[in-house]
Motif scaffolding. Structure first.
Motif, PDB file in Angstrom:
ATOM      1  N   ALA A  89     -12.997   2.545   7.185  1.00  0.00           N
ATOM      2  CA  ALA A  89     -12.817   2.690   5.737  1.00  0.00           C
ATOM      3  C   ALA A  89     -13.910   3.558   5.120  1.00  0.00           C
ATOM      4  O   ALA A  89     -13.633   4.458   4.329  1.00  0.00           O
ATOM      5  CB  ALA A  89     -12.783   1.308   5.078  1.00  0.00           C
TER       6      ALA A  89
ATOM      7  N   VAL B 201      -9.141 -10.009   2.424  1.00  0.00           N
ATOM      8  CA  VAL B 201      -7.933  -9.228   2.673  1.00  0.00           C
ATOM      9  C   VAL B 201      -7.538  -9.291   4.147  1.00  0.00           C
ATOM     10  O   VAL B 201      -8.370  -9.078   5.034  1.00  0.00           O
ATOM     11  CB  VAL B 201      -8.146  -7.748   2.284  1.00  0.00           C
ATOM     12  CG1 VAL B 201      -6.832  -6.984   2.348  1.00  0.00           C
ATOM     13  CG2 VAL B 201      -8.751  -7.648   0.891  1.00  0.00           C
TER      14      VAL B 201
ATOM     15  N   ILE C  85     -17.636  -3.035   1.059  1.00  0.00           N
ATOM     16  CA  ILE C  85     -16.742  -3.642   2.039  1.00  0.00           C
ATOM     17  C   ILE C  85     -17.567  -4.258   3.163  1.00  0.00           C
ATOM     18  O   ILE C  85     -18.627  -3.733   3.525  1.00  0.00           O
ATOM     19  CB  ILE C  85     -15.726  -2.605   2.587  1.00  0.00           C
ATOM     20  CG1 ILE C  85     -14.745  -3.269   3.556  1.00  0.00           C
ATOM     21  CG2 ILE C  85     -16.429  -1.405   3.226  1.00  0.00           C
ATOM     22  CD1 ILE C  85     -13.520  -2.423   3.883  1.00  0.00           C
TER      23      ILE C  85
ATOM     24  N   VAL D   3      -8.089  -1.947  -4.724  1.00  0.00           N
ATOM     25  CA  VAL D   3      -9.177  -1.461  -5.577  1.00  0.00           C
ATOM     26  C   VAL D   3      -8.568  -0.793  -6.815  1.00  0.00           C
ATOM     27  O   VAL D   3      -8.972  -1.062  -7.957  1.00  0.00           O
ATOM     28  CB  VAL D   3     -10.088  -0.484  -4.808  1.00  0.00           C
ATOM     29  CG1 VAL D   3     -11.059   0.207  -5.760  1.00  0.00           C
ATOM     30  CG2 VAL D   3     -10.846  -1.222  -3.705  1.00  0.00           C
TER      31      VAL D   3
ATOM     32  N   VAL E  78      -6.758   0.492   5.512  1.00  0.00           N
ATOM     33  CA  VAL E  78      -7.562   1.219   4.521  1.00  0.00           C
ATOM     34  C   VAL E  78      -6.717   1.497   3.276  1.00  0.00           C
ATOM     35  O   VAL E  78      -7.192   1.350   2.138  1.00  0.00           O
ATOM     36  CB  VAL E  78      -8.122   2.530   5.125  1.00  0.00           C
ATOM     37  CG1 VAL E  78      -8.833   3.349   4.064  1.00  0.00           C
ATOM     38  CG2 VAL E  78      -9.068   2.224   6.295  1.00  0.00           C
TER      39      VAL E  78
ATOM     40  N   ASN F 138       0.817  -1.210   0.000  1.00  0.00           N
ATOM     41  CA  ASN F 138       0.000   0.000   0.000  1.00  0.00           C
ATOM     42  C   ASN F 138       0.854   1.264   0.000  1.00  0.00           C
ATOM     43  O   ASN F 138       2.088   1.205   0.024  1.00  0.00           O
ATOM     44  CB  ASN F 138      -1.006  -0.024   1.159  1.00  0.00           C
ATOM     45  CG  ASN F 138      -0.332   0.077   2.521  1.00  0.00           C
ATOM     46  OD1 ASN F 138       0.760   0.645   2.653  1.00  0.00           O
ATOM     47  ND2 ASN F 138      -0.976  -0.484   3.532  1.00  0.00           N
TER      48      ASN F 138
ATOM     49  N   THR G 277      -4.387  -0.332   2.185  1.00  0.00           N
ATOM     50  CA  THR G 277      -4.312  -1.599   1.442  1.00  0.00           C
ATOM     51  C   THR G 277      -5.544  -1.782   0.553  1.00  0.00           C
ATOM     52  O   THR G 277      -5.427  -2.139  -0.625  1.00  0.00           O
ATOM     53  CB  THR G 277      -4.204  -2.784   2.427  1.00  0.00           C
ATOM     54  OG1 THR G 277      -2.996  -2.650   3.165  1.00  0.00           O
ATOM     55  CG2 THR G 277      -4.211  -4.122   1.686  1.00  0.00           C
ATOM     56  N   TYR G 278      -6.729  -1.529   1.143  1.00  0.00           N
ATOM     57  CA  TYR G 278      -7.944  -1.667   0.330  1.00  0.00           C
ATOM     58  C   TYR G 278      -7.877  -0.733  -0.881  1.00  0.00           C
ATOM     59  O   TYR G 278      -8.256  -1.101  -1.988  1.00  0.00           O
ATOM     60  CB  TYR G 278      -9.215  -1.358   1.128  1.00  0.00           C
ATOM     61  CG  TYR G 278      -9.301  -2.040   2.473  1.00  0.00           C
ATOM     62  CD1 TYR G 278      -8.763  -3.324   2.666  1.00  0.00           C
ATOM     63  CD2 TYR G 278      -9.901  -1.422   3.561  1.00  0.00           C
ATOM     64  CE1 TYR G 278      -8.823  -3.948   3.901  1.00  0.00           C
ATOM     65  CE2 TYR G 278      -9.972  -2.039   4.794  1.00  0.00           C
ATOM     66  CZ  TYR G 278      -9.418  -3.290   4.967  1.00  0.00           C
ATOM     67  OH  TYR G 278      -9.482  -3.892   6.192  1.00  0.00           O
ATOM     68  N   GLU G 279      -7.402   0.472  -0.633  1.00  0.00           N
ATOM     69  CA  GLU G 279      -7.328   1.437  -1.738  1.00  0.00           C
ATOM     70  C   GLU G 279      -6.365   0.942  -2.811  1.00  0.00           C
ATOM     71  O   GLU G 279      -6.635   1.074  -4.014  1.00  0.00           O
ATOM     72  CB  GLU G 279      -6.906   2.814  -1.207  1.00  0.00           C
ATOM     73  CG  GLU G 279      -8.024   3.459  -0.391  1.00  0.00           C
ATOM     74  CD  GLU G 279      -7.624   4.785   0.264  1.00  0.00           C
ATOM     75  OE1 GLU G 279      -6.404   5.036   0.405  1.00  0.00           O
ATOM     76  OE2 GLU G 279      -8.537   5.557   0.627  1.00  0.00           O
TER      77      GLU G 279
ATOM     78  N   VAL H 129     -14.965  -6.129  -0.732  1.00  0.00           N
ATOM     79  CA  VAL H 129     -13.817  -6.477   0.103  1.00  0.00           C
ATOM     80  C   VAL H 129     -14.347  -7.092   1.398  1.00  0.00           C
ATOM     81  O   VAL H 129     -15.239  -6.528   2.026  1.00  0.00           O
ATOM     82  CB  VAL H 129     -12.987  -5.217   0.433  1.00  0.00           C
ATOM     83  CG1 VAL H 129     -11.905  -5.528   1.467  1.00  0.00           C
ATOM     84  CG2 VAL H 129     -12.386  -4.629  -0.841  1.00  0.00           C
TER      85      VAL H 129
ATOM     86  N   THR I 259     -13.032  -8.591   5.150  1.00  0.00           N
ATOM     87  CA  THR I 259     -11.851  -8.668   6.014  1.00  0.00           C
ATOM     88  C   THR I 259     -12.229  -9.061   7.435  1.00  0.00           C
ATOM     89  O   THR I 259     -13.307  -8.734   7.922  1.00  0.00           O
ATOM     90  CB  THR I 259     -11.092  -7.320   6.027  1.00  0.00           C
ATOM     91  OG1 THR I 259      -9.870  -7.490   6.759  1.00  0.00           O
ATOM     92  CG2 THR I 259     -11.937  -6.221   6.680  1.00  0.00           C
TER      93      THR I 259
END
Lengths: 712, 712
Positions: free
Chosen positions: B555, B480, B542, B526, B519, B419, B521-523, B445, B447
């Protein structure tokens, strides 16, 4: 809990006062109150319900008494764990009463001989109170099963309205949104109930006329506020759980069933009908208040100035003569807070019945010739009196609590104070036993909003604060009311904005008028007593429960006059309580916490946010582990302020103590704790002559507190 | 709850995939997991406990199975509402297990024929779980009565340690301070219990060796973490309710009774003993991690690089050869998250047993020649396998969930992401059925911190998020993990500061590393999927429960990539939860809310304070009406953000659903609700082919939301 040991706190028979013994905590717990009273049809007898604590049995006992006025003989015709709603059955020589005689609360008939007959019952009663498996009840009731919850006789006595709780079978199912908010404010799941309204005419089968969910608080707690007018029954319902303001009024008659009446028509159930058939009310503020009767047609009759209120819930009632030309209404007087009876007649007479103390819980005969009331005062134990309506003569019939005549008489002096904001408050100073004018005394302020008035050992006011023992132990006690909203339009507006989500006044002003205003009153009275040389300014404490706990928590964090505080079962004004008080918090804070728009307003008033400003040690005595109170406790300890939170238990691991404590052992322990708390934090007394189990912790906190103070 | 109807969601037999049918919600609810496994003394048989949901019976069922390795015959020898702690009885041809067979959970002996004999019992078992009259239990257990709660055989099988719950008679009495804080965090009163430790040698009477209050969580939940070393028993206790860090280790022997051992000596109960008799551990970060054995004398043996952890609680275990020179330890691998077995020998050998997916829940014979494990993976249903320790050969014995071989195989692709903060996370992409590379798909997502790994239908990861159905319905799903603390000293320090009241790192940095890091990482993921043309950036959602709910709530209020969220049974990070999380909140926020020093930190992370920043619709599914979650819901609605909170019921009005839902009907309804929620808020699908009962409300919220957005 060593009830017997505690009963002896402060030496029950030790000190003498002209042959009178000192008050003990047990005397306070066992002090009786009359909660209902009803004259017989012929006026020769009076039935009344007496509620009292019993230390040995560690529970409250409700007694149904019948007194013969002629012989003054007082007989207990029934005892129960709960009694209420005592009424004369129209046209009968008997009374009806709700009571629990082993089958949950049902409706019974009692005659003067004490014979009990079931009038209406619901065979599967529902547990009500703060307990697992119970639906929530009123704050001061013990845990009781209810079948019948309310009733109303038609004036001829030949038809009866009553309401019952009915358990619903329900499959557990998901809850959404508002329902989740609602259960998040409760301690436990509650069974699903309906409230069922019935009418029974003569000896026919009862007819179910309407059914409401248990969430309808008007239906559940007030029996729909039902009212017969001739053959027609009126009752109310509501859908709003937070406020009872969205009310629908219905009417029922045998011929037409249930209909929603047009708006306005009988929408208000509590209208007080005057001699002209209009609605009585008090208009204006302060010394300009006047009793006004407004007829349906709009014509107005003015009965002149009256600084008081009509039919206060603490002593309600209105009685009309058969012709309707004379009306007696129970009143509460505001200048010198007490209760009485006011006669209003069509020919313009107006008479306030005068006695020492108050006249409460009255009942009058059909012809409005004679009646019976309870006479009581702060220093006067309750007695039954007869009232001659024509002459206004009040004559004693029977002392209802003779044990209290043997106790030390305390000196209660009515006072009023005007504070720096210009508002007036009423109250009383209780002078210490053996008061010497040349000496300074410690002071404890006790408040519960508006309960400082002429009632004997009023639980509403003094809760678990043993003011009688404080006075005996050398404290001056000030019993203080909030500034009455009736003194000014602005204060009335503030009260209205508070309960109406902020409508009509910005939150900062609501904070000023509803909380800081009262604090200014305490400051004024402390100043007055200090200036008079009566009070030591370094020994001032404050105590109060419920509304009083708000005032205590605000005062100790916003004023610098208090060195110790005891706050009873509160938590309102804390951010944690926003969740289930959104409307009133909109009034007080402008919304929820954590927003730029509300930050200053929370920081200005929320006690836990102001913990660092606290000027003294704070005890919180709780009936439930309310989140806001725990937050306040932890914030105080974080800020280095001496604090304790004590949670009092219910009867078992399946129940809680109630907001107004109903378990005598808890009441005694809590009073004992308050004695210890103020003795230690105001006077540095470490437990003698009463034993204080937590004193070791307090000493440690006191050292930390002194160190912190010395660093500042 | 129409369980049968819901079971058919998404058409159980509708779509076909090479003869395989689609997943239904019932398939997820009924997916079995093996929670314990034990080889017989001669290695010829394996006993295991299988836990599964049963939709028809609407409850979970625990089965005790015995499989013959030679014949592959699998017999159910017992079923129960709860089973656990299956062990081989040393030197016997029989197993011991805790189970409820009508008398609460007690300790039983089972032989291969299924004959059950009581070994130890407590005849007055105590209700454990989220219910009136129960003490609180572990998050994922149904409501069960416990007599015996844990046990340990001495290695010769001739002595037995066991712990029982004992109900205490207690008079209700006031609680003070910390005890009040504690009960304020619970839904209801709990009965008072003690945990009693017993030792029984041979057939003698059991000896009560130690007693602890129920507030000792190590005693109550872990049976004191007891451990026999020769004739001596070691066990632990704690006084701290919030943290288990203040631990006292005790030893007991028949001759000397209970003594407190010197600090250090056997103080750690979980030390993993290596081939040299020292303690095994993994040192270092990221690719530099190495397995190290440290002997009591201080000498160190280095087994080389290892990117993983030893004896993870999700699949614990260590086994030594009789001479101690060979050790097998269960491991979790971090780079590609799965479980396996690692052999370490004194002669320097080191072998990782390789299979497709994971090897979990292993059991080995005394000589460390042969063993049995469960092989499973995200796409592989669990099967029993044998492991030849010498050759490393893994051979299938029996498929434990053949029904799942008939279902559509989903494609799980392991991935890792780096990230913007420079940290790496692992996880998996689940590709939609009938994926077409030229099309963009909606993305969800999911988690739960660190549970995205090779387990089959892991409830810990997917909770009530039916990822299999999402994939079938055309979603890309990303599973994730949080950035692993094992990759960097700074991340490890952040985790430590979080759990140690902020020690070692300022709260702002803890917020960055523990929440905003994930967060980021999610970005990153994505962005990657959008850039690859696979995901429609306007259709990203999510979901997560517990730890995952923290990440979801942060998030959606801190990132702008999400349009819909589902948050499961959370409330942590809310000001309302400070009360009972003071230590960790000191780590995250620097203290309680409402102070100048903490304001910015709350405003930076607390979801309800950031409600106005939310970028999408938020569903909260709750097992209890947690205050923080309700605050978040109300703050969202106040801010005009679409939000719903759903509270799932317990079995009755006296109980709650558990954190990990255990009632099949609730799990099915909640999964159904999630399908509807994401279909509606990401794709604008209004209920077809599944019926969505709340869709009317959502449509209204969607209109308000669009209007608000258009005004911005």
């Amino acid at each position: 809990m060593a009830g017997a040991a505690l009963a002896g706190v402060a030496g029950p028979a030790a000190a003498k006062d002209g042959g009178r013994r000192d008050w003990s905590i047990a005397d306070i717990v066992e002090a009786p109150s009359v909660i209902d009273l009803a004259l017989s049809r012929d006026g020769s007898e009076v039935a009344y319900i007496l509620r009292r604590g019993d230390v040995k049995e560690n529970r409250e006992i409700f007694e149904l008494h019948v007194v013969s006025i002629a012989s003054r003989l007082d007989r207990i015709v029934a005892t129960s764990s709960w009694l209420g709603a005592l009424k004369l059955i129209p046209s009968q020589d008997a009374w009806s009463v709700l009571g629990d005689f082993g089958e949950g609360v049902q409706l019974y008939r009692f005659d003067r001989s004490g014979t009990r007959i079931t009038i209406a019952s619901q065979p599967d009663p529902v547990l009500v109170g703060s307990a697992d498996g119970a639906i929530s009840g009123m704050g001061d009731n013990p845990l009781v099963r209810f079948g019948v919850t309310s009733y109303r006789w038609r004036s001829d006595g030949r038809a009866l309205f009553y309401s019952v709780l009915e358990r619903q079978k329900s499959n557990p199912k998901p809850l959404f949104d508002a329902a989740v908010v609602e259960v998040s404010s409760r301690r436990r799941w509650e069974p699903t109930v309906n409230v069922q309204f019935y009418v029974r005419e003569s000896d026919n089968k009862p007819v179910a006329i309407h059914s409401r969910p248990g969430s309808d608080i008007i239906a559940r707690l007030l029996g729909g506020d039902a009212d017969w007018q001739g053959e027609t029954l009126y009752f109310s319902t509501t859908d709003d759980q937070e406020r009872a303001s969205r009310v629908t009024r219905w009417r029922w008659s045998a011929s037409r069933g249930v209909e929603r009446p047009v708006a306005g028509e009988n929408a208000a159930s509590d209208s007080l009908v005057g001699p002209y058939g209009g609605a009585l009310s008090v208009h204006g503020y302060g010394a300009d208040r006047r009793i006004i009767e407004t007829s349906v047609g709009g014509s107005v009759h003015d009965y002149g100035p009256f600084v008081g209120t009509l039919s206060d819930p603490r002593s309600p009632g209105i009685w009309r003569s058969p012709e309707g030309d004379r009306v007696l209404v129970s009143v509460r007087l505001l200048d010198s807070p007490r209760y009485s009876i006011l006669l209003l007649t069509k020919d313009g007479r107006r008479q306030l019945y005068s006695t020492e103390g108050s006249l409460t819980r009255c009942s009058f005969d059909k012809d409005l010739q004679t009646g019976a009331c309870i006479q009581q005062g702060l220093a006067r134990p309750p007695r039954l009196v007869s009232v001659d309506v024509l002459t206004g003569r009040v004559r004693p019939i029977a002392d209802l609590a003779p044990r209290y005549d043997a106790l030390r008489r305390l000196r209660f002096e009515p006072r009023s104070w005007r504070n720096a904001m210009g508002y007036a408050s009423t109250g009383f100073i209780v002078w210490p036993s053996r008061y010497v004018a040349t000496k300074r005394y410690p002071l404890i302020v006790i408040t519960h909003g508006s309960d400082a008035d002429e009632q004997f050992v009023s639980g509403g006011l003094q809760w678990n604060y043993p003011l009688q023992l404080f006075a005996q132990r050398g404290y001056i006690v000030a019993l203080v009311n909030d500034p009455s909203p009736h003194q000014s339009a602005t204060l009335t507006q503030a009260a209205s904005a508070w309960s109406n989500c902020g409508e009509g006044m910005p939150p900062r002003q609501v904070q000023d008028l509803e909380w800081l205003n009262g604090v200014a009153t305490y400051e004024a009275l402390v100043r007055e007593l200090v200036d008079a040389g009566a009070v030591d300014p370094t020994q001032v404490g404050i105590a109060g429960y419920s509304r009083g706990s708000q005032m205590v928590n605000v005062a100790i964090t916003n004023s610098n006059v208090f060195r110790a505080a005891s706050s009873g079962d509160g938590g309102y004004l804390e951010p944690a309580a926003w969740r289930f008080n959104r409307c009133t918090y909109a009034g007080v804070f402008g919304g929820g916490p954590g927003k730029a728009s509300t930050d200053d307003l929370y920081r200005r008033l929320a006690p836990s946010y102001r913990a660092g400003n606290a000027t003294g040690a704070i005890l919180q005595q709780m009936a439930e582990p309310r989140a806001g109170a725990v937050d306040f406790y932890q914030s105080l300890r974080d800020a280095g302020v001496p604090a304790q939170i004590t949670l009092y238990p219910g009867e078992s691991e399946a129940s809680d103590e109630t907001h107004f404590f109903h378990i005598p052992a808890n009441r005694m322990t809590a009073m004992h704790e308050n004695l210890c708390w103020f003795d230690f934090w105001l006077r540095g007394i470490s437990g003698s002559p009463v034993e204080c189990p937590r004193i070791g912790d307090w000493k440690e906190m006191a050292i930390d507190w002194r160190n912190r103070k010395s660093r500042e």
